[in-house]
Design a protein around this motif. Structure first.
Motif, PDB file in Angstrom:
ATOM      1  N   GLU A 140       0.828  -1.210   0.000  1.00 45.29           N
ATOM      2  CA  GLU A 140       0.000   0.000   0.000  1.00 45.29           C
ATOM      3  C   GLU A 140       0.861   1.258   0.000  1.00 45.29           C
ATOM      4  O   GLU A 140       0.512   2.264  -0.617  1.00 45.29           O
ATOM      5  N   HIS A 141       1.997   1.198   0.671  1.00 47.39           N
ATOM      6  CA  HIS A 141       2.916   2.345   0.679  1.00 47.39           C
ATOM      7  C   HIS A 141       3.542   2.545  -0.695  1.00 47.39           C
ATOM      8  O   HIS A 141       3.631   3.662  -1.203  1.00 47.39           O
ATOM      9  N   ASN A 142       3.968   1.449  -1.314  1.00 52.85           N
ATOM     10  CA  ASN A 142       4.595   1.536  -2.637  1.00 52.85           C
ATOM     11  C   ASN A 142       3.632   2.042  -3.707  1.00 52.85           C
ATOM     12  O   ASN A 142       4.057   2.654  -4.697  1.00 52.85           O
ATOM     13  N   SER A 143       2.341   1.770  -3.503  1.00 51.10           N
ATOM     14  CA  SER A 143       1.341   2.220  -4.476  1.00 51.10           C
ATOM     15  C   SER A 143       0.827   3.627  -4.165  1.00 51.10           C
ATOM     16  O   SER A 143      -0.059   4.130  -4.863  1.00 51.10           O
ATOM     17  N   GLY A 144       1.365   4.236  -3.117  1.00 51.40           N
ATOM     18  CA  GLY A 144       0.998   5.610  -2.785  1.00 51.40           C
ATOM     19  C   GLY A 144      -0.248   5.755  -1.940  1.00 51.40           C
ATOM     20  O   GLY A 144      -0.717   6.872  -1.705  1.00 51.40           O
ATOM     21  N   LYS A 145      -0.798   4.642  -1.438  1.00 54.87           N
ATOM     22  CA  LYS A 145      -2.037   4.708  -0.649  1.00 54.87           C
ATOM     23  C   LYS A 145      -1.761   4.933   0.840  1.00 54.87           C
ATOM     24  O   LYS A 145      -2.669   5.252   1.601  1.00 54.87           O
ATOM     25  N   VAL A 146      -0.515   4.728   1.269  1.00 58.17           N
ATOM     26  CA  VAL A 146      -0.117   4.955   2.666  1.00 58.17           C
ATOM     27  C   VAL A 146       1.071   5.913   2.661  1.00 58.17           C
ATOM     28  O   VAL A 146       2.051   5.690   1.950  1.00 58.17           O
ATOM     29  N   GLY A 147       0.961   6.976   3.453  1.00 61.04           N
ATOM     30  CA  GLY A 147       2.020   7.977   3.506  1.00 61.04           C
ATOM     31  C   GLY A 147       3.285   7.460   4.169  1.00 61.04           C
ATOM     32  O   GLY A 147       3.267   6.458   4.892  1.00 61.04           O
ATOM     33  N   ASN A 148       4.390   8.179   3.964  1.00 58.42           N
ATOM     34  CA  ASN A 148       5.693   7.756   4.507  1.00 58.42           C
ATOM     35  C   ASN A 148       5.689   7.684   6.023  1.00 58.42           C
ATOM     36  O   ASN A 148       6.208   6.736   6.615  1.00 58.42           O
ATOM     37  N   GLN A 149       5.125   8.692   6.672  1.00 60.94           N
ATOM     38  CA  GLN A 149       5.150   8.739   8.135  1.00 60.94           C
ATOM     39  C   GLN A 149       4.371   7.572   8.736  1.00 60.94           C
ATOM     40  O   GLN A 149       4.840   6.906   9.659  1.00 60.94           O
ATOM     41  N   ILE A 150       3.167   7.332   8.210  1.00 62.41           N
ATOM     42  CA  ILE A 150       2.354   6.214   8.713  1.00 62.41           C
ATOM     43  C   ILE A 150       3.084   4.895   8.473  1.00 62.41           C
ATOM     44  O   ILE A 150       3.096   4.015   9.342  1.00 62.41           O
ATOM     45  N   PHE A 151       3.688   4.762   7.301  1.00 61.41           N
ATOM     46  CA  PHE A 151       4.396   3.522   6.979  1.00 61.41           C
ATOM     47  C   PHE A 151       5.535   3.269   7.966  1.00 61.41           C
ATOM     48  O   PHE A 151       5.671   2.163   8.500  1.00 61.41           O
ATOM     49  N   VAL A 152       6.339   4.275   8.229  1.00 65.04           N
ATOM     50  CA  VAL A 152       7.499   4.116   9.129  1.00 65.04           C
ATOM     51  C   VAL A 152       7.033   3.752  10.538  1.00 65.04           C
ATOM     52  O   VAL A 152       7.560   2.822  11.168  1.00 65.04           O
ATOM     53  N   VAL A 153       6.029   4.474  11.028  1.00 63.24           N
ATOM     54  CA  VAL A 153       5.537   4.238  12.399  1.00 63.24           C
ATOM     55  C   VAL A 153       4.915   2.853  12.526  1.00 63.24           C
ATOM     56  O   VAL A 153       5.224   2.103  13.467  1.00 63.24           O
ATOM     57  N   GLU A 154       4.043   2.484  11.587  1.00 61.22           N
ATOM     58  CA  GLU A 154       3.326   1.218  11.689  1.00 61.22           C
ATOM     59  C   GLU A 154       4.231   0.022  11.410  1.00 61.22           C
ATOM     60  O   GLU A 154       4.086  -1.033  12.033  1.00 61.22           O
ATOM     61  N   ASP A 155       5.175   0.175  10.494  1.00 57.21           N
ATOM     62  CA  ASP A 155       6.096  -0.927  10.217  1.00 57.21           C
ATOM     63  C   ASP A 155       6.965  -1.199  11.447  1.00 57.21           C
ATOM     64  O   ASP A 155       7.217  -2.367  11.786  1.00 57.21           O
ATOM     65  N   ARG A 156       7.411  -0.147  12.111  1.00 59.36           N
ATOM     66  CA  ARG A 156       8.215  -0.332  13.329  1.00 59.36           C
ATOM     67  C   ARG A 156       7.369  -0.932  14.456  1.00 59.36           C
ATOM     68  O   ARG A 156       7.839  -1.784  15.209  1.00 59.36           O
ATOM     69  N   ARG A 157       6.120  -0.522  14.549  1.00 59.19           N
ATOM     70  CA  ARG A 157       5.230  -1.071  15.580  1.00 59.19           C
ATOM     71  C   ARG A 157       5.028  -2.569  15.366  1.00 59.19           C
ATOM     72  O   ARG A 157       5.042  -3.356  16.316  1.00 59.19           O
TER      73      ARG A 157
END
Length: 254
Positions: A140-157
């Motif tokens: 979803e991040h690679n397709s532009g549907k999830v922003g960078n900040q959300i991706f970084v925070v949620e992936d680390r979580r």
């Protein structure tokens, strides 16, 4: 003249047959591509719904739940474009839109911390869910549907959740080893877990609690081993002393 007309008619008929076949092949190809696309998005929806059903096993954040629902909605929108007369897809899309709105307004995690796995098998299942969630988040991040900040925070979580699953399971196995008096194995497991925790700078309260518990167990085990070693040393010294006393004690005369 008649022969010429017949030949022209045959030629025109052949041309029409060729055109018809070309059009039919094109329509068949379009229909096949449509079925393939519909099947692809149906599978995406099923897989995403399966992940949502596991929200009780893991603490799903609001961002993750919204990402999953929006992934379903996007697939339903594509399916609607391909099959605009399908009322079932339209109804499903409306239902998902309502659920997204409900999540935005009311969603709260059932549990902030991770519930410890009851067995190795459950731990493996939980790790598989985390792996699939991270894969979806990355897509979803690679397709532009999830922003960078959300991706970084949620992936680390999700990475920290993976760490908690492994560590809680490791702590249980260490406890089982202690119960079986396999102290060396327990010692290795506890040291391994503490090494990982020492290399984790952003520990939350649950990870800190796991670290404290493992350190306490390690200290108790180390202290016990030292005590056993000291007692063994004392016994050996007493045994040596006893042997020396017997060696140098006055011999009895008969």
């Amino acid at each position: 003249m008649m022969l010429t007309l017949i030949l022209i008619a045959i030629g025109a008929l052949l041309f029409l047959v060729i055109i018809y076949n070309m059009v039919q092949q094109y329509l068949n190809k379009q229909e096949a591509e449509k079925r393939t696309l519909l099947l692809k998005h149906k599978n995406i929806i099923n897989e995403t719904e399966e992940l949502l059903q596991n929200a009780g096993q893991l603490p799903f954040s609001k961002a993750i739940v919204l990402t999953l629902y929006q992934r379903i909605l996007y697939s339903l929108q594509i399916m609607t474009q391909q099959d605009p007369t399908n009322l079932q897809i339209k109804t499903r899309r409306i239902n998902i839109e309502q659920q997204i709105q409900h999540v935005k307004e009311h969603y709260q995690m059932e549990q902030a911390g991770l519930k410890s796995p009851d067995s190795d098998q459950q731990a493996i299942q939980m790790l598989q869910i985390v792996k699939r969630l991270r894969a979806v988040l990355r897509i979803e991040h690679n397709s532009g549907k999830v922003g960078n900040q959300i991706f970084v925070v949620e992936d680390r979580r999700l990475e920290l959740i993976r760490l908690k699953i492994n560590l809680t399971n490791l702590a249980k196995r260490a406890g089982a080893a202690l119960a079986n008096r396999d102290n060396n194995t327990a010692l290795q497991m506890l040291k391994k877990g503490l090494t990982v925790l020492d290399q984790t700078p952003d520990k939350d309260e649950q990870l800190k609690s796991i670290e404290t518990s493992m350190q306490q167990r390690l200290d108790e085990l180390t202290s016990s081993q030292k005590q056993v070693a000291q007692e063994q040393k004392i016994r050996e010294e007493e045994s040596e002393k006893s042997e020396l006393d017997q060696l140098f004690e006055p011999k009895k005369k008969w």
